[in-house]
Motif scaffolding. Sequence first.
Motif, PDB file in Angstrom:
ATOM      1  N   GLU A   3       0.797  -1.392  -0.121  1.00 33.88           N
ATOM      2  CA  GLU A   3      -0.007  -0.030  -0.037  1.00 33.88           C
ATOM      3  C   GLU A   3       0.718   1.209   0.074  1.00 33.88           C
ATOM      4  OE1 GLU A   3      -4.077   1.546   0.839  1.00 33.88           O
ATOM      5  OE2 GLU A   3      -3.217  -0.278   0.137  1.00 33.88           O
ATOM      6  N   ARG A  11       0.964   6.546   0.997  1.00 29.13           N
ATOM      7  CA  ARG A  11       0.285   5.697   0.270  1.00 29.13           C
ATOM      8  C   ARG A  11       0.195   6.206  -1.354  1.00 29.13           C
ATOM      9  NH1 ARG A  11      -5.416   5.157   3.140  1.00 29.13           N
ATOM     10  NH2 ARG A  11      -4.214   3.750   4.277  1.00 29.13           N
ATOM     11  N   TYR A  12       0.253   5.068  -2.091  1.00 31.21           N
ATOM     12  CA  TYR A  12       0.122   5.375  -3.631  1.00 31.21           C
ATOM     13  C   TYR A  12      -0.717   4.416  -4.310  1.00 31.21           C
ATOM     14  CZ  TYR A  12       3.202   1.610  -4.527  1.00 31.21           C
ATOM     15  OH  TYR A  12       3.859   0.332  -4.667  1.00 31.21           O
ATOM     16  N   ALA A  13      -1.168   5.099  -5.357  1.00 31.67           N
ATOM     17  CA  ALA A  13      -2.097   4.028  -6.439  1.00 31.67           C
ATOM     18  C   ALA A  13      -1.077   3.546  -7.393  1.00 31.67           C
ATOM     19  CB  ALA A  13      -2.951   4.836  -6.843  1.00 31.67           C
ATOM     20  N   GLN A  14      -1.053   2.118  -7.675  1.00 31.86           N
ATOM     21  CA  GLN A  14      -0.226   1.404  -8.298  1.00 31.86           C
ATOM     22  C   GLN A  14      -0.622   1.781  -9.974  1.00 31.86           C
ATOM     23  OE1 GLN A  14       2.160  -1.092  -7.541  1.00 31.86           O
ATOM     24  NE2 GLN A  14       2.698  -0.413  -9.742  1.00 31.86           N
TER      25      GLN A  14
END
Lengths: 238, 818
Positions: A3, A11-14
Amino acid sequence: MSEYCLLCHRRYAQRMSWRHLLMLKQTDVLCHECRCSFVLIAGDLCECCGRPFDRVDESYRQGELCIDCVRWKHDSTWSGVLTKNRSVYVYDAFMKEVIARWKFRGDYALVEAFRTDMCREFFRHFPRNSILVPIPLSSARLYERGFNQAKALAELLGLPILDALERFDSAKQSKKSRHERLETDRVFHLRSDVSLPAGASFVLIDDIYTTGTTVHHAAKVLRHAGAVDISSFTLARS
Amino acid sequence: MPGGGACLADYGRKARNRAISISFYWIINTSAKIAFLLLLFISKAAGGTKRGTKMKGNVVYIAIAGLCGVVIGYQQLQPFHFIALLFYFLFLFIRKRAVLPICLCAAAFFSLYMLWVDRHNKTVLSRDQMNFSVRFITSPAIDGDQLKGIVKTINESEKLQLVYRIKSEREQQQLSGIQIGMICTFRGTLKTPEPARNIGAFDYRRYLRFQHIHWIVQPSSFSLRHCRPTPLTVYESLLLMRKKGLDDIESSFPSSTVGIVQALVYGERTEMDDSLLDAYQKLGLVHLLAISGSHVTLLVRACFYMFIRFITREQAALVLLLLLPVYTVITGASPSVVRASLTAMILLWFSYKKSIILPLDALSAVFLAMLIVQPYALFQAGFQLSFIVSFTLILSIEIIEQYLSPLTRLFMTTLIAQISALPFLLYHFFEFSLLSLPFNIVFIPLYSFVILPLSLVSLAAHYIFEPMSSFLMKGLEQIITISNEWVLAFKQHHSLSLILGRPSPFLLTCYSIAIVFAFMQMEQKQYRSLLWIAAVVFLHMIVPYFNRYGEVVVLDVGQGDCIYIELPYRKGVYLIDTGGEMKLSKQPWQKRQKEWSVGNNIVIPFLKAKGIRKLDRLIITHGDADHMGAAIEVINAIQVKEMLIGKGGAQQPLQMSLIAAAKKQGVAIREVGRGEGWEAGSAIFYVLNPSDEKELSTDNNRSVVVYAKLGALSWLFTGDLEKEGEEKLIRAFPHLRVDILKVGHHGSATSTSEHFLQTIQPKIAVISVGKNNRYHHPHPDVIERLQKHHIKVLRTDQHGAIQYIYNKKFGTFTVMLP
């Protein structure tokens, strides 16, 4: 899939791409911003040590070689010891910080962040039947650090690893000048219980290539033990 | 008690109907709930805060499995599906074992679910019901002399499509008072909707069935006096608001802008000028007129930044979450709006929860939820295009972000969207325009940044501050007029449209592989792989020239003739007549927005579906409207090399206008008569009529009659030849024998005489005749004569289009309607 980014801990979006979808590319453990901060070595390289010419002054270049390699070549003790060196990333301020955190502050998990680039670059320059020889740490340093960074990198590649070398010295390479490094004449010796397979190509694995002394010393030991084709592969180089 | 049994039976029927309607309701209701729960569950799992959640980034694999499930459930398991599914699961087994079990479950669930929904999708009404009491569940639309709307019967709760033919202008005005939610009673008849009667034609029966509608109800008379309003549900009042909004636009905006503003604000395209819509369609710009993802994103962003001036970000997100469903209904809830709004809602919800979900996961979850609510949607062009384009764009961010300049990014985005839509466009519309890319690059910014904001602002101004709006509308009118002129001009003269025809499953597979491969290569900045796509397009273009089968298709053009002949290896493509309809004069109030025509709705789609870029010969047998009425449309749409007309036919008035149109398009025109003919490949054609004799009186008897030897069989295409002409024909060719006779004059009693049949001895007779035609063709005497000679009869009114596929030795007949 995690995550949080291993580097910045945000926190990052793949990001998904076509190759991710078809599983041809593993998902990244870093966020996009951190990943973009790594600078891959590319373009015109010194044939021997893999130095990118576009990052140094033109006067450092002699034909296809850089001045350092010319100096190695002219020195009779070192000439022909190392076939070539290749590195993955440019050793810039960012990389310095990343390696410091990984190596000196013990963030071992960061090694995952290097996996894809390491593998890709390695197999671009070296054959699949290479034998990996990680540069060893002295036992004191190993105790202090908890892991050998060179071995951790070698393990990413999934090729046979030969722990052929041992270290005499305990003073850190990074605390010495080029001259001091060259002066130190015996840094490594061959482990007594190891015999080198004949005719194999050996690739020394290390984290950083600065002047090339360490890998040259190690290569020399291997050469004395009968190895013919010795190259080196490092995570970063200046 | 005399009526007791009937009463009881009636009660029983009612109870059963009730039970069925309840179960039907239950399906709709529960499916919505299941979909909602699924959406929550998937989003939760995919966006879970725990590290290493299994679902994250993996919902797309479940969505693909669900898609396979629905297709298998609807079309049953076919070898092609089986292989595709096997490959997919093999891939998962090797590469993604963690999600394999759940994907297997999804595929199984969706196929059973689709099967179950399809089983329960049937009518409870009986054909002979005469009295109806129905409630309007959509706003009825009056289009010329037609009133259409979807209604629900009160007793059985079954949806019906209501179509009423308005009788006078006064009635038209009166009926405009009918609104959504009204309960009306009337006498009328139930009709089954027409299935597709021709290759490439629209399947109305399937279209309605997908909406759970099985009947068209036609009231014999219909009046506002027998209607009463009922309280509206929330959903219906939103639809009413939409209707009011549409009317407002129509009454206040300049007429040239109405269609486009309605499309941009409410997603309603019915008021748009037909040729303009066609032009947008042709140039691949029609997506601009649908409310799409970028549209919703733009609005959500704008609202969000406006709201956070006054309230917190969290509150703004919540307000938008509440507004989006309202917006979805108001804009007509087309698949693209639902997709875009639901995805936006999931993303908003996660940003509100300070959590993160991958856009791909959100899109896949929405896909699954929409499949549960309406699994039939998967087979709609709008649904397919909407999802494939957004899916592709999400996966292609890496390609687009390799570039920094906005213009290059726009170019790449458009290119990627176009490529991904290509196989779907070809499947549904049979052609694509090479101009689509440059036009999109101009029109996407024009619409997103000028026309759409200007429309919204002038609409807002119209409600708030009237004087301001007229000024804005002037500007809008200018821009729209200019852009429309461009679109129309290019469509007319240089649309650079490439007609390829409907791709076969094999070609579709080639397209998909080439496209995915190209995208993967583009990620690594290699653009040579685009050539693979071009290669597949080229393959698609030349594939008919390697087809060793020829075919003859007698199209069902209603009352009229249209016969298509394609020789093996496409050595020749001919059309004998084009069909056409009688032009009835209509009062201005009767004129509909879009008039149905044989050319545009049957012949041209058929030719395009076949991938016909050029007709070698168009043979016009004679000058009746039912044989050549659509010829001008055909000539304008598809290149024709040569047009053949009967000798002396140029004087006939209808043919004269056709000849003028043909000359304008550069078509060679040749008058032919007895004794001429041609060969192509192994096929031979002879013209047997008209002769030079002057005494043949009627036009019908001067019809061009063609004798053709195709494969092993010989055909006689007689046009409208009547008894007199037949006699002359067999006198001139006493040894004429044919295998298949195209019966003259649609089976009229004045043709196909006993003597003629005895002489030519056909084995099969094909009659091209309209269903329920006003001339009562074919005449029973003709049918009797044919039966007496043991001739097998195929009729377009009963069988739809009749197709004969042949090679050198064999041939088979198939018909559209079994």
